[in-house]
Design an enzyme around this catalytic site. Structure first.
Site, mmCIF file in Angstrom:
data_model
loop_
_atom_site.group_PDB
_atom_site.id
_atom_site.type_symbol
_atom_site.label_atom_id
_atom_site.label_comp_id
_atom_site.label_asym_id
_atom_site.label_seq_id
_atom_site.Cartn_x
_atom_site.Cartn_y
_atom_site.Cartn_z
ATOM 1 N N ASP A 13 27.903 -37.242 70.832
ATOM 2 C CA ASP A 13 28.525 -37.984 69.591
ATOM 3 C C ASP A 13 30.241 -38.713 69.988
ATOM 4 O OD1 ASP A 13 29.941 -35.714 68.317
ATOM 5 O OD2 ASP A 13 28.274 -36.189 66.630
ATOM 6 N N HIS A 14 30.493 -39.136 68.327
ATOM 7 C CA HIS A 14 32.137 -39.746 68.415
ATOM 8 C C HIS A 14 32.758 -38.537 68.589
ATOM 9 C CE1 HIS A 14 30.603 -39.290 64.842
ATOM 10 N NE2 HIS A 14 32.093 -38.542 63.970
ATOM 11 N N CYS A 70 29.583 -32.351 71.131
ATOM 12 C CA CYS A 70 29.910 -33.137 68.998
ATOM 13 C C CYS A 70 30.972 -32.536 69.028
ATOM 14 C CB CYS A 70 28.798 -32.915 68.579
ATOM 15 S SG CYS A 70 28.227 -31.306 67.820
ATOM 16 N N GLY A 71 31.367 -32.594 67.721
ATOM 17 C CA GLY A 71 32.496 -31.708 67.499
ATOM 18 C C GLY A 71 32.459 -30.398 67.842
ATOM 19 N N THR A 72 31.472 -29.743 66.724
ATOM 20 C CA THR A 72 31.566 -28.467 66.654
ATOM 21 C C THR A 72 30.099 -27.821 68.277
ATOM 22 O OG1 THR A 72 29.579 -28.823 65.463
ATOM 23 C CG2 THR A 72 31.575 -28.406 64.322
ATOM 24 N N GLY A 73 29.266 -28.904 68.741
ATOM 25 C CA GLY A 73 28.303 -28.384 69.650
ATOM 26 C C GLY A 73 26.878 -27.984 68.446
ATOM 27 N N HIS A 130 19.467 -14.477 80.621
ATOM 28 C CA HIS A 130 18.551 -14.201 79.755
ATOM 29 C C HIS A 130 17.537 -15.266 79.484
ATOM 30 C CE1 HIS A 130 21.055 -9.922 78.875
ATOM 31 N NE2 HIS A 130 21.448 -10.813 80.055
ATOM 32 N N HIS A 187 13.086 -11.045 80.200
ATOM 33 C CA HIS A 187 13.197 -12.171 79.488
ATOM 34 C C HIS A 187 12.867 -13.027 79.577
ATOM 35 C CE1 HIS A 187 17.569 -10.010 79.724
ATOM 36 N NE2 HIS A 187 17.696 -9.957 80.824
HETATM 37 C C1 RB5 Z 1 31.016 -36.061 63.562
HETATM 38 O O1 RB5 Z 1 32.143 -35.986 62.592
HETATM 39 C C2 RB5 Z 1 30.648 -33.785 63.574
HETATM 40 O O2 RB5 Z 1 30.117 -33.497 61.967
HETATM 41 C C3 RB5 Z 1 29.773 -33.728 64.424
HETATM 42 O O3 RB5 Z 1 30.658 -34.047 65.842
HETATM 43 C C4 RB5 Z 1 29.484 -32.744 64.650
HETATM 44 O O4 RB5 Z 1 30.648 -31.752 65.102
HETATM 45 C C5 RB5 Z 1 28.054 -32.469 63.946
HETATM 46 O O5 RB5 Z 1 27.698 -30.765 64.392
#
Ligand code: RB5
Length: 149
Positions: free
Chosen positions: A7-8, A64-67, A97, A133
């Site tokens: 994503d962005h 994404c921002g956090t994955g 695993h 596993h």
């Molecule tokens: C986008 O702002 C953010 O929420 C997304 O990239 C992600 O971190 C969501 O889990």
């Protein structure tokens, strides 16, 4: 072929990972997004997860921002085992695993140098094939069959 999407919040890091894949001569298909405009991560998790689920892609990478959001979404697709990794130990362990077939990480969590090391470790670590596993993976599939996939 590696299916890749973001994503962005993961766009800039994906561009960096694409450069790594190109340098290594690894075949990939980029499912977007294609710039840093705000989008919804499930829209990009889905096509990558479907490509892995159907066998069109051997493995997938999602950023994404956090994955977190993008891995949660991918794990709703049958046969997908998406692993969120912020370190090389986890990347190695989840291949050995869990036989994970999608790697997820967050641009706001890991830097570009570490991200490429994580990708390299994950892509180059085979599943151990250890029966204990495999038994656990089979039990994950059984949960999937029973409840929602
Ligand atoms: C986008 O702002 C953010 O929420 C997304 O990239 C992600 O971190 C969501 O889990």
């Amino acid at each position: 072929m590696i299916a890749i999407g973001c994503d962005h919040g993961g766009y800039a890091l994906k561009v960096h990972v694409l450069k790594y894949l190109q340098e290594k001569g690894i075949e990939y298909k980029d499912y977007g997004c294609y710039d840093a405009s705000s989008v919804d991560y499930p829209d990009f998790a889905l096509p990558v997860a479907e490509a892995v689920s159907t066998g069109e892609a051997e493995k997938g990478i999602l950023i994404c921002g956090t994955g977190i959001g993008i891995s949660i979404a991918a794990n709703k697709v049958k046969g997908v085992r998406a692993a969120l990794c912020s370190d090389c130990f986890s990347a190695q362990a989840t291949r050995e695993h869990n036989d994970s077939n999608i790697l997820a990480f967050g641009e706001r969590v890991v830097g570009p140098g570490l991200a490429v090391k994580i990708v390299d470790t994950w892509l180059n670590t085979p599943f151990s094939g250890d029966p204990r596993h495999q038994r656990r993976i089979d039990k994950i599939s059984a949960i999937e069959d029973k409840y929602f996939k």
